[in-house]
Write a protein that holds these residues in place. Structure first.
Motif, short mmCIF file in Angstrom:
data_model
loop_
_atom_site.label_atom_id
_atom_site.label_comp_id
_atom_site.label_asym_id
_atom_site.label_seq_id
_atom_site.Cartn_x
_atom_site.Cartn_y
_atom_site.Cartn_z
N SER A 1 13.57 -54.06 9.23
CA SER A 1 14.54 -54.41 10.28
C SER A 1 14.63 -55.91 10.51
N GLN A 2 13.58 -56.67 10.24
CA GLN A 2 13.65 -58.12 10.42
C GLN A 2 14.55 -58.77 9.37
N CYS A 3 14.98 -58.01 8.35
CA CYS A 3 15.89 -58.53 7.33
C CYS A 3 17.33 -58.07 7.53
N ASN A 4 17.60 -57.35 8.62
CA ASN A 4 18.96 -56.84 8.86
C ASN A 4 20.00 -57.95 8.92
N ASP A 5 19.60 -59.15 9.34
CA ASP A 5 20.57 -60.24 9.43
C ASP A 5 21.17 -60.60 8.08
N LEU A 6 20.47 -60.29 6.98
CA LEU A 6 21.04 -60.53 5.65
C LEU A 6 22.31 -59.71 5.45
N ASP B 1 24.02 -58.23 8.13
CA ASP B 1 24.92 -58.56 9.25
C ASP B 1 25.71 -59.85 8.99
N HIS B 2 25.12 -60.80 8.26
CA HIS B 2 25.80 -62.07 7.95
C HIS B 2 26.43 -62.06 6.56
N ASN B 3 26.46 -60.87 5.94
CA ASN B 3 27.11 -60.68 4.64
C ASN B 3 26.44 -61.48 3.50
N ASP B 4 25.16 -61.82 3.66
CA ASP B 4 24.41 -62.47 2.59
C ASP B 4 23.94 -61.46 1.54
#
Length: 78
Positions: A36-41, A43-46
């Motif tokens: 879950s700490q990698c969800n921003d990848l 969410d930010h389309n990375d």
């Protein structure tokens, strides 16, 4: 491929988890969960379908007949 799965914490709160299908062109791994700490990848389309990534850290978790690899650190910038 990336698939959103809903999970619940022990206190009943819902949170997002993503199941990934990874391939190195010879082998395919279907039971990979993004920490879950990698969800921003995502969410930010990375991190998206067909991204080329470097898998830096993962944990293998086996519970009964199900087993998952938990992806803890991914690099997408080359």
């Amino acid at each position: 491929s990336i698939k959103l799965i809903q999970s619940t914490a022990g206190d009943g709160r819902a949170f997002k988890r993503y199941r990934l299908t990874l391939s190195d062109s010879k082998n395919t791994f279907n039971s990979c969960i993004l920490a879950s700490q990698c969800n921003d990848l995502i969410d930010h389309n990375d991190l998206k379908d067909y991204s080329v990534i470097q898998l830096n850290n993962f944990t293998y978790h086996s519970q009964g007949p199900k087993s998952d690899s938990i992806i803890k650190h991914v690099t997408t910038d080359w």
